[in-house]
Design a protein around this motif. Structure first.
Motif, PDB file in Angstrom:
ATOM      1  N   HIS A  20       0.806  -1.221   0.000  1.00  0.00           N
ATOM      2  CA  HIS A  20       0.000   0.000   0.000  1.00  0.00           C
ATOM      3  C   HIS A  20       0.843   1.276   0.000  1.00  0.00           C
ATOM      4  CE1 HIS A  20       0.674  -0.596   4.321  1.00  0.00           C
ATOM      5  NE2 HIS A  20       0.510   0.700   4.428  1.00  0.00           N
ATOM      6  N   LEU A  21       2.166   1.147   0.159  1.00  0.00           N
ATOM      7  CA  LEU A  21       3.039   2.319   0.103  1.00  0.00           C
ATOM      8  C   LEU A  21       3.836   2.402  -1.194  1.00  0.00           C
ATOM      9  CD1 LEU A  21       4.373   2.396   3.784  1.00  0.00           C
ATOM     10  CD2 LEU A  21       2.482   3.702   2.765  1.00  0.00           C
ATOM     11  N   MET A  22       3.566   1.494  -2.132  1.00  0.00           N
ATOM     12  CA  MET A  22       4.253   1.511  -3.429  1.00  0.00           C
ATOM     13  C   MET A  22       3.474   2.367  -4.416  1.00  0.00           C
ATOM     14  SD  MET A  22       5.614  -2.225  -4.323  1.00  0.00           S
ATOM     15  CE  MET A  22       6.580  -3.150  -3.161  1.00  0.00           C
ATOM     16  N   ASP A  23       4.211   3.249  -5.089  1.00  0.00           N
ATOM     17  CA  ASP A  23       3.593   4.053  -6.134  1.00  0.00           C
ATOM     18  C   ASP A  23       3.683   3.342  -7.474  1.00  0.00           C
ATOM     19  OD1 ASP A  23       2.343   6.248  -7.345  1.00  0.00           O
ATOM     20  OD2 ASP A  23       4.268   7.175  -7.822  1.00  0.00           O
ATOM     21  N   ARG A  24       4.880   2.805  -7.785  1.00  0.00           N
ATOM     22  CA  ARG A  24       5.040   2.086  -9.055  1.00  0.00           C
ATOM     23  C   ARG A  24       6.240   1.157  -8.986  1.00  0.00           C
ATOM     24  NH1 ARG A  24       7.140   6.932 -10.053  1.00  0.00           N
ATOM     25  NH2 ARG A  24       5.480   8.064 -10.969  1.00  0.00           N
ATOM     26  N   ALA A  25       6.208   0.156  -9.855  1.00  0.00           N
ATOM     27  CA  ALA A  25       7.327  -0.774 -10.023  1.00  0.00           C
ATOM     28  C   ALA A  25       7.593  -0.889 -11.514  1.00  0.00           C
ATOM     29  CB  ALA A  25       6.994  -2.135  -9.421  1.00  0.00           C
ATOM     30  N   VAL A  65      11.533   0.082  -7.729  1.00  0.00           N
ATOM     31  CA  VAL A  65      10.289   0.367  -7.028  1.00  0.00           C
ATOM     32  C   VAL A  65      10.351   1.802  -6.515  1.00  0.00           C
ATOM     33  CG1 VAL A  65       8.830  -0.222  -5.049  1.00  0.00           C
ATOM     34  CG2 VAL A  65       9.993  -2.035  -6.315  1.00  0.00           C
ATOM     35  N   THR A  66       9.306   2.582  -6.814  1.00  0.00           N
ATOM     36  CA  THR A  66       9.183   3.936  -6.288  1.00  0.00           C
ATOM     37  C   THR A  66       8.061   3.927  -5.264  1.00  0.00           C
ATOM     38  OG1 THR A  66       9.886   4.847  -8.407  1.00  0.00           O
ATOM     39  CG2 THR A  66       8.836   6.372  -6.864  1.00  0.00           C
ATOM     40  N   MET A  67       8.377   4.405  -4.074  1.00  0.00           N
ATOM     41  CA  MET A  67       7.405   4.440  -2.991  1.00  0.00           C
ATOM     42  C   MET A  67       6.610   5.741  -3.056  1.00  0.00           C
ATOM     43  SD  MET A  67       8.132   1.515  -1.836  1.00  0.00           S
ATOM     44  CE  MET A  67       7.193   1.378  -0.310  1.00  0.00           C
ATOM     45  N   THR A  68       5.483   5.795  -2.345  1.00  0.00           N
ATOM     46  CA  THR A  68       4.650   6.995  -2.371  1.00  0.00           C
ATOM     47  C   THR A  68       5.354   8.199  -1.767  1.00  0.00           C
ATOM     48  OG1 THR A  68       3.561   6.346  -0.306  1.00  0.00           O
ATOM     49  CG2 THR A  68       2.474   5.711  -2.369  1.00  0.00           C
ATOM     50  N   ASP A  69       6.374   7.996  -0.942  1.00  0.00           N
ATOM     51  CA  ASP A  69       7.132   9.118  -0.376  1.00  0.00           C
ATOM     52  C   ASP A  69       8.286   9.541  -1.281  1.00  0.00           C
ATOM     53  OD1 ASP A  69       9.045   7.145  -0.038  1.00  0.00           O
ATOM     54  OD2 ASP A  69       9.146   7.329   2.147  1.00  0.00           O
ATOM     55  N   GLY A  70       8.409   8.907  -2.459  1.00  0.00           N
ATOM     56  CA  GLY A  70       9.453   9.263  -3.411  1.00  0.00           C
ATOM     57  C   GLY A  70      10.716   8.428  -3.311  1.00  0.00           C
ATOM     58  N   ALA A  71      10.861   7.620  -2.266  1.00  0.00           N
ATOM     59  CA  ALA A  71      12.048   6.762  -2.128  1.00  0.00           C
ATOM     60  C   ALA A  71      12.074   5.748  -3.271  1.00  0.00           C
ATOM     61  CB  ALA A  71      12.027   6.038  -0.786  1.00  0.00           C
ATOM     62  N   VAL A  72      13.277   5.494  -3.787  1.00  0.00           N
ATOM     63  CA  VAL A  72      13.445   4.571  -4.911  1.00  0.00           C
ATOM     64  C   VAL A  72      14.355   3.428  -4.482  1.00  0.00           C
ATOM     65  CG1 VAL A  72      14.294   4.328  -7.276  1.00  0.00           C
ATOM     66  CG2 VAL A  72      13.121   6.425  -6.590  1.00  0.00           C
ATOM     67  N   THR A 127     -11.195   0.930   6.654  1.00  0.00           N
ATOM     68  CA  THR A 127     -11.367   2.059   5.744  1.00  0.00           C
ATOM     69  C   THR A 127     -10.080   2.299   4.965  1.00  0.00           C
ATOM     70  OG1 THR A 127     -10.727   3.615   7.474  1.00  0.00           O
ATOM     71  CG2 THR A 127     -13.083   3.190   7.207  1.00  0.00           C
ATOM     72  N   PRO A 128     -10.209   2.755   3.718  1.00  0.00           N
ATOM     73  CA  PRO A 128      -8.999   3.007   2.925  1.00  0.00           C
ATOM     74  C   PRO A 128      -8.213   4.198   3.461  1.00  0.00           C
ATOM     75  CG  PRO A 128     -10.966   3.611   1.674  1.00  0.00           C
ATOM     76  CD  PRO A 128     -11.428   3.015   2.953  1.00  0.00           C
ATOM     77  N   ARG A 129      -6.946   4.207   3.159  1.00  0.00           N
ATOM     78  CA  ARG A 129      -6.052   5.305   3.541  1.00  0.00           C
ATOM     79  C   ARG A 129      -5.868   6.191   2.307  1.00  0.00           C
ATOM     80  NH1 ARG A 129       0.228   4.421   4.354  1.00  0.00           N
ATOM     81  NH2 ARG A 129       0.726   6.419   3.468  1.00  0.00           N
ATOM     82  N   TRP A 130      -6.134   7.482   2.445  1.00  0.00           N
ATOM     83  CA  TRP A 130      -5.975   8.427   1.341  1.00  0.00           C
ATOM     84  C   TRP A 130      -4.598   9.041   1.403  1.00  0.00           C
ATOM     85  CZ3 TRP A 130      -9.329   9.314  -2.609  1.00  0.00           C
ATOM     86  CH2 TRP A 130     -10.608   8.773  -2.463  1.00  0.00           C
ATOM     87  N   GLU A 131      -4.010   9.251   0.231  1.00  0.00           N
ATOM     88  CA  GLU A 131      -2.699   9.893   0.183  1.00  0.00           C
ATOM     89  C   GLU A 131      -2.630  10.843  -0.997  1.00  0.00           C
ATOM     90  OE1 GLU A 131      -0.611   6.013  -1.874  1.00  0.00           O
ATOM     91  OE2 GLU A 131      -0.096   6.568   0.160  1.00  0.00           O
ATOM     92  N   PHE A 132      -1.747  11.816  -0.864  1.00  0.00           N
ATOM     93  CA  PHE A 132      -1.475  12.783  -1.926  1.00  0.00           C
ATOM     94  C   PHE A 132      -0.122  12.437  -2.522  1.00  0.00           C
ATOM     95  CE2 PHE A 132      -3.718  15.550   1.279  1.00  0.00           C
ATOM     96  CZ  PHE A 132      -4.925  15.580   0.616  1.00  0.00           C
ATOM     97  N   ILE A 133      -0.064  12.308  -3.830  1.00  0.00           N
ATOM     98  CA  ILE A 133       1.218  12.105  -4.518  1.00  0.00           C
ATOM     99  C   ILE A 133       1.380  13.285  -5.470  1.00  0.00           C
ATOM    100  CG2 ILE A 133       2.605  10.576  -5.954  1.00  0.00           C
ATOM    101  CD1 ILE A 133       0.829   8.260  -4.905  1.00  0.00           C
ATOM    102  N   PHE A 134       2.191  14.255  -5.029  1.00  0.00           N
ATOM    103  CA  PHE A 134       2.387  15.484  -5.787  1.00  0.00           C
ATOM    104  C   PHE A 134       3.341  15.249  -6.951  1.00  0.00           C
ATOM    105  CE2 PHE A 134       0.832  17.013  -1.768  1.00  0.00           C
ATOM    106  CZ  PHE A 134       0.027  18.094  -2.114  1.00  0.00           C
ATOM    107  N   ASP A 135       3.098  15.967  -8.047  1.00  0.00           N
ATOM    108  CA  ASP A 135       3.983  15.897  -9.205  1.00  0.00           C
ATOM    109  C   ASP A 135       5.386  16.357  -8.807  1.00  0.00           C
ATOM    110  OD1 ASP A 135       1.862  15.091 -10.758  1.00  0.00           O
ATOM    111  OD2 ASP A 135       1.655  16.984 -11.842  1.00  0.00           O
ATOM    112  N   PRO A 136       6.413  15.812  -9.480  1.00  0.00           N
ATOM    113  CA  PRO A 136       7.777  16.274  -9.207  1.00  0.00           C
ATOM    114  C   PRO A 136       7.869  17.785  -9.413  1.00  0.00           C
ATOM    115  CG  PRO A 136       7.812  14.333 -10.617  1.00  0.00           C
ATOM    116  CD  PRO A 136       6.374  14.770 -10.498  1.00  0.00           C
TER     117      PRO A 136
END
Length: 161
Positions: A56-61, A70-77, A126-135
């Motif tokens: 649930h903390l992965m943005d993309r692989a 793997v890029t995490m939702t906090d931007g860590a790669v 309940t789902p967890r909402w998050e904001f993923i801001f553009d670079p």
């Protein structure tokens, strides 16, 4: 040793070293280049060295000839070389996708926006909402946060969540 389906069992010492949560089980795995294994479980991706990446903390692989990034939702790669990925690409895609309840990109200013994502988190109803801001956008900017919060409320209202 290969099984009757051609898959190798996860070595006992690797399984024992994993810090699995209650109810978490191994789904697939592959040997990393050099030393260690990458192990996909029902709750997370475990990388060599004991790093645990919850789905649930992965943005993309992304997969390429070098392996997995793997890029995490906090931007860590996180990057790991996998000579023979086996079933990991399919497992990772399925597990990350399964966490997403809703996702929508909202423009915030010329040239930038935020992705609003609701994800399922193991152990929560309940789902967890998050904001993923553009670079390039500052997620700490109070004005941008207020715009993102407003967009989230509108999205939640439209979805009835």
């Amino acid at each position: 040793m290969p099984s009757m389906f051609g898959f190798r069992r996860l070595p006992r010492e690797v399984r024992t070293a994993l810090a699995l949560e209650s109810g978490e089980r191994v789904v697939s795995h592959a040997r990393a280049a050099g030393d260690g294994h990458v192990v996909a479980t029902t709750h997370a991706l475990h990388l060599p060295g004991g790093l645990r990446l919850p789905w649930h903390l992965m943005d993309r692989a992304v997969w390429d000839e070098e392996g997995l990034t793997v890029t995490m939702t906090d931007g860590a790669v996180h990057t790991v070389r996998l000579p023979e990925p086996g079933l990991l690409p399919e497992t990772i895609r399925e597990r990350v996708t399964a966490t997403i309840v809703a996702s929508r990109r909202v423009p915030l200013e010329p040239g930038g926006g935020v992705r609003l994502v609701a994800r399922r988190v193991p152990g929560y109803d309940t789902p967890r909402w998050e904001f993923i801001f553009d670079p390039g956008l500052d997620p700490e900017d109070p004005g941008l946060r207020a715009l993102a919060e407003q967009a989230l409320e509108e999205m939640r209202r439209s979805l009835g969540v």
